[in-house]
Design a protein around this motif. Structure first.
Motif, PDB file in Angstrom:
ATOM      1  N   UNK A 182      43.616  57.393  66.944  1.00  0.00           N
ATOM      2  CA  UNK A 182      42.707  56.751  67.902  1.00  0.00           C
ATOM      3  C   UNK A 182      41.343  57.421  67.916  1.00  0.00           C
ATOM      4  N   UNK A 183      41.286  58.740  67.700  1.00  0.00           N
ATOM      5  CA  UNK A 183      39.988  59.413  67.633  1.00  0.00           C
ATOM      6  C   UNK A 183      39.286  59.098  66.320  1.00  0.00           C
ATOM      7  N   UNK A 184      40.044  58.978  65.240  1.00  0.00           N
ATOM      8  CA  UNK A 184      39.447  58.605  63.953  1.00  0.00           C
ATOM      9  C   UNK A 184      38.870  57.190  64.014  1.00  0.00           C
ATOM     10  N   UNK A 185      39.411  56.343  64.880  1.00  0.00           N
ATOM     11  CA  UNK A 185      38.892  54.992  65.082  1.00  0.00           C
ATOM     12  C   UNK A 185      37.837  54.945  66.188  1.00  0.00           C
ATOM     13  N   UNK A 186      37.404  56.103  66.684  1.00  0.00           N
ATOM     14  CA  UNK A 186      36.273  56.157  67.601  1.00  0.00           C
ATOM     15  C   UNK A 186      36.604  55.963  69.066  1.00  0.00           C
ATOM     16  N   UNK A 187      37.856  56.123  69.455  1.00  0.00           N
ATOM     17  CA  UNK A 187      38.223  55.971  70.862  1.00  0.00           C
ATOM     18  C   UNK A 187      37.490  57.002  71.720  1.00  0.00           C
ATOM     19  N   UNK A 188      36.888  56.560  72.824  1.00  0.00           N
ATOM     20  CA  UNK A 188      36.132  57.448  73.707  1.00  0.00           C
ATOM     21  C   UNK A 188      36.811  57.660  75.050  1.00  0.00           C
ATOM     22  N   UNK A 189      37.906  56.961  75.290  1.00  0.00           N
ATOM     23  CA  UNK A 189      38.666  57.128  76.535  1.00  0.00           C
ATOM     24  C   UNK A 189      40.087  57.526  76.145  1.00  0.00           C
ATOM     25  N   UNK A 190      40.470  58.743  76.443  1.00  0.00           N
ATOM     26  CA  UNK A 190      41.777  59.231  76.027  1.00  0.00           C
ATOM     27  C   UNK A 190      42.247  60.307  76.978  1.00  0.00           C
ATOM     28  N   UNK A 191      43.488  60.732  76.783  1.00  0.00           N
ATOM     29  CA  UNK A 191      44.061  61.726  77.684  1.00  0.00           C
ATOM     30  C   UNK A 191      44.945  62.692  76.900  1.00  0.00           C
ATOM     31  N   UNK A 192      46.039  63.125  77.516  1.00  0.00           N
ATOM     32  CA  UNK A 192      46.856  64.213  76.961  1.00  0.00           C
ATOM     33  C   UNK A 192      47.510  63.857  75.627  1.00  0.00           C
ATOM     34  N   UNK A 193      47.618  62.588  75.313  1.00  0.00           N
ATOM     35  CA  UNK A 193      48.299  62.178  74.084  1.00  0.00           C
ATOM     36  C   UNK A 193      47.620  62.718  72.828  1.00  0.00           C
ATOM     37  N   UNK A 194      46.317  62.991  72.895  1.00  0.00           N
ATOM     38  CA  UNK A 194      45.634  63.508  71.696  1.00  0.00           C
ATOM     39  C   UNK A 194      46.170  64.896  71.330  1.00  0.00           C
ATOM     40  N   UNK A 195      46.473  65.719  72.335  1.00  0.00           N
ATOM     41  CA  UNK A 195      47.049  67.038  72.068  1.00  0.00           C
ATOM     42  C   UNK A 195      48.476  66.921  71.544  1.00  0.00           C
ATOM     43  N   UNK A 196      49.217  65.934  72.033  1.00  0.00           N
ATOM     44  CA  UNK A 196      50.607  65.766  71.601  1.00  0.00           C
ATOM     45  C   UNK A 196      50.667  65.410  70.118  1.00  0.00           C
ATOM     46  N   UNK A 197      49.751  64.551  69.661  1.00  0.00           N
ATOM     47  CA  UNK A 197      49.712  64.229  68.222  1.00  0.00           C
ATOM     48  C   UNK A 197      49.509  65.509  67.412  1.00  0.00           C
ATOM     49  N   UNK A 198      48.591  66.360  67.842  1.00  0.00           N
ATOM     50  CA  UNK A 198      48.334  67.616  67.127  1.00  0.00           C
ATOM     51  C   UNK A 198      49.601  68.465  67.065  1.00  0.00           C
ATOM     52  N   UNK A 199      50.330  68.541  68.177  1.00  0.00           N
ATOM     53  CA  UNK A 199      51.568  69.321  68.199  1.00  0.00           C
ATOM     54  C   UNK A 199      52.592  68.726  67.231  1.00  0.00           C
ATOM     55  N   UNK A 200      52.644  67.398  67.145  1.00  0.00           N
ATOM     56  CA  UNK A 200      53.538  66.769  66.184  1.00  0.00           C
ATOM     57  C   UNK A 200      53.218  67.171  64.754  1.00  0.00           C
ATOM     58  N   UNK A 201      51.930  67.241  64.426  1.00  0.00           N
ATOM     59  CA  UNK A 201      51.520  67.662  63.081  1.00  0.00           C
ATOM     60  C   UNK A 201      51.900  69.120  62.828  1.00  0.00           C
ATOM     61  N   UNK A 202      51.773  69.966  63.848  1.00  0.00           N
ATOM     62  CA  UNK A 202      52.162  71.369  63.725  1.00  0.00           C
ATOM     63  C   UNK A 202      53.678  71.481  63.543  1.00  0.00           C
TER      64      UNK A 202
END
Length: 370
Positions: A182-202
């Protein structure tokens, strides 16, 4: 000398800088100690004079949020003092980071070890999210490891609060390999889910011992993600084609996670899949993750003191990715060669201030204010 200057001088005398252990574009990191007790610390000297507009926002954020967050799985800010034109952050000294652990092929990971690292990551992140703070730069070398094996979230230079809904935030955050679509597609309204994706990659990287989604550009990052997880449909992710920077990337079939993570348990794959759901609102939360069956099934998580750890050499330069002063997202200091080559600077847009006053941002008091 007024009271403020006197207090600052007293704090400055409390800490002794010993050896420089890292340097980045905007900061130098020293191994130091407390003069009275000899306790080891890290002192991050931020070169305030480098910034045209005074103190860089990332330095303000780092101090502000670390003052507010006190948790065993978040790095501790011990003190702050100024010296000439420099701001000095005194942080607990941590031996190494998770990236160095992953890259050390002499270390053998057991499933219980991965479970322990993930539990500590989710505990630290749940505490941040409970206090309405997004980290926005989770990656293995921002997960530092103490001498007792405790993992701690570090580097809060891109963090921000999200208590006020409806404010625009920059999409130019999170190191590319760990950045959600969603950030790669330019989303400007987001919440905690962006951190969760990062944790999934880790999580995936801990099992693979290599980065899971290593894209070479933003477009390649999307292709790499869709090759691994399949191209999302409107049913998978309603409305994603309406995001500001959406472009068709190609059609890729979904490959079952089991084909790549052949040794993972069903509970492990279930939790991983819930972290990497395309629709942000459907991603698991940090609190839900901590209650997932994965953490209660056998084997139990390893005790932190029993986790594998690199043997440190005589003059370690690996610790403190939190403090090495890199404000470029790909890093330029020791122990960061494996990072993605995106040159994202920590200059955040005015929208990203979330409509809050600068006074709110400069409040370094111990408690959050309403």
């Amino acid at each position: 000398m007024d009271a403020v200057e006197k207090a600052n001088t007293e704090r400055q005398r409390r800490w002794v800088k010993d050896q420089k252990i890292g340097e980045g574009m905007y900061a130098v990191v020293y191994r130091g100690r407390e003069a009275a007790t000899g306790r080891r610390v890290a002192i991050k000297k931020i070169k305030v004079g480098q910034f045209k507009d005074g103190l860089d926002m990332s330095a303000i954020r780092e101090v502000k949020y670390l003052r507010e967050l006190k948790h065993q799985n978040v790095i501790e800010l011990l003190d702050v003092f100024s010296s000439k034109t420099n701001l000095n952050l005194v942080l607990e000294f941590l031996d190494t980071d998770l990236e160095l652990v992953i890259r050390d092929r002499s270390l053998v990971f057991l499933p219980a070890d991965i479970k322990s690292w993930m539990a500590m990551t989710f505990r630290g992140l749940e505490f941040c999210h409970r206090n309405f703070i997004l980290h926005r730069d989770l990656k293995p070398n921002n997960l530092l490891i103490a001498s007792d094996g405790q993992l701690k979230l570090a580097d809060f230079g891109l963090a921000r609060d999200f208590a006020d809904p409806g404010y625009k935030m920059t999409c130019q955050v999170i190191t590319r390999w760990y950045r959600p679509p969603e950030l790669l597609f330019g989303c400007r309204y987001y919440s905690t889910a962006v951190d969760i994706w990062s944790v999934g990659c880790i999580f995936a990287e801990l099992m693979l011992r290599t980065p899971y989604l290593p894209g070479e550009s933003d477009m390649d990052q999307l292709k790499t993600t869709f090759r691994a997880l399949g191209t999302p449909t409107e049913e998978d992710w309603p409305g994603h084609t309406k995001l500001p920077d959406y472009v068709p990337v190609g059609q890729f079939p979904r490959t079952p996670l089991r084909e790549l993570f052949t040794a993972a348990s069903p509970d492990c794959l279930n939790l991983l899949s819930k972290c990497l759901i395309y629709e942000p609102r459907r991603r698991i939360s940090a609190r839900e993750a901590l209650n997932h069956q994965y953490f209660f099934a056998s084997p139990k998580p390893s005790h932190p003191s029993k986790l594998p750890k690199p043997v440190m050499k005589a003059s370690p330069t690996a610790p403190l990715e939190e403090m090495n002063g890199n404000v470029e997202m790909n890093g330029s200091g020791p122990g960061v060669k494996a990072n993605p080559p995106n040159k994202l600077k920590r200059k955040l847009s005015s929208d990203d201030l979330g409509g809050r006053s600068i006074a709110r941002k400069l409040d370094f008091s111990q408690h959050r204010q309403s």
